[in-house]
Design a protein around this motif. Structure first.
Motif, PDB file in Angstrom:
ATOM      1  N   UNK A  70      43.744  46.104  37.598  1.00  0.00           N
ATOM      2  CA  UNK A  70      43.078  44.986  36.918  1.00  0.00           C
ATOM      3  C   UNK A  70      44.108  43.939  36.536  1.00  0.00           C
ATOM      4  N   UNK A  71      45.241  44.374  36.022  1.00  0.00           N
ATOM      5  CA  UNK A  71      46.304  43.428  35.641  1.00  0.00           C
ATOM      6  C   UNK A  71      46.773  42.632  36.856  1.00  0.00           C
TER       7      UNK A  71
ATOM      8  N   UNK B 117      50.469  45.578  29.970  1.00  0.00           N
ATOM      9  CA  UNK B 117      50.306  45.994  28.572  1.00  0.00           C
ATOM     10  C   UNK B 117      49.180  45.221  27.884  1.00  0.00           C
ATOM     11  N   UNK B 118      49.045  43.940  28.201  1.00  0.00           N
ATOM     12  CA  UNK B 118      47.978  43.131  27.604  1.00  0.00           C
ATOM     13  C   UNK B 118      46.610  43.633  28.052  1.00  0.00           C
ATOM     14  N   UNK B 119      46.459  43.893  29.345  1.00  0.00           N
ATOM     15  CA  UNK B 119      45.180  44.381  29.877  1.00  0.00           C
ATOM     16  C   UNK B 119      44.858  45.751  29.292  1.00  0.00           C
ATOM     17  N   UNK B 120      45.859  46.614  29.236  1.00  0.00           N
ATOM     18  CA  UNK B 120      45.650  47.956  28.695  1.00  0.00           C
ATOM     19  C   UNK B 120      45.222  47.894  27.228  1.00  0.00           C
TER      20      UNK B 120
END
Length: 170
Positions: free
Chosen positions: A142-143, A151-154
């Motif tokens: 997805x990232x 890290x932002x997507x997670x």
């Protein structure tokens, strides 16, 4: 009211100076933001974010480096560019989710069950959960699709998951 008067007014009365700044530059900044953005809500958000940023940090403005007008234009343009890029990422996420929906990786009943309790989530959180749990993409994939840091997507995915879990438990 000219730039010097507005800056002098900030020293005496920040609220009045803010009102004068809005009256003087709102339309100009609207035009600057409208070059990058289409939605009036997005343009308004950028204009007022730029004006608010200046009002909160007006002491940092150095008149020897340029005019107040050019300084405000640069702030507004940066805000508009940031929002434009954010909107592009959002559009990529929607397209990816729509592509996955077309593939129908899981039963339609499962998808309806997942989306039934998503009223408390915003659209971005819904699409992120859809990509992750219905379409089966990993956060890394997805990232990559969205050109966002992993890290932002997670982190956003986990927060959306927790919101959905609280909705199911509540």
């Amino acid at each position: 009211m000219n730039e010097e008067e507005i800056l002098t007014l900030f020293q005496r009365d920040a609220e009045a100076a803010s009102e004068a700044l809005v009256a003087q530059y709102r339309r100009l900044l609207w035009g600057i933001c409208a070059r990058r953005l289409n939605a009036p809500e997005d343009i308004d958000e950028c204009v007022y974010a730029a004006l608010a940023e200046f009002c909160l940090n007006w002491r940092q403005f150095d008149h020897s480096r340029g005019t107040l007008k050019s300084y405000l234009i640069s702030i507004a343009d940066k805000k508009a560019l940031d929002l434009y890029r954010q909107n592009l990422r959002w559009q990529r996420m929607q397209k990816a989710a729509e592509h996955c929906a077309g593939q129908a990786l899981r039963a339609p009943l499962e998808r309806e069950w997942l989306f039934a309790d998503m009223d408390g989530l915003d659209d971005r959180e819904k699409w992120l959960l859809y990509l992750r749990y219905v379409s089966g993409y990993t956060y890394v994939e997805i990232a990559r699709m969205l050109a966002l840091p992993y890290e932002q997507v997670k982190k956003q995915g986990y927060r959306a998951y927790l919101k959905l879990k609280r909705a199911w438990e509540g």
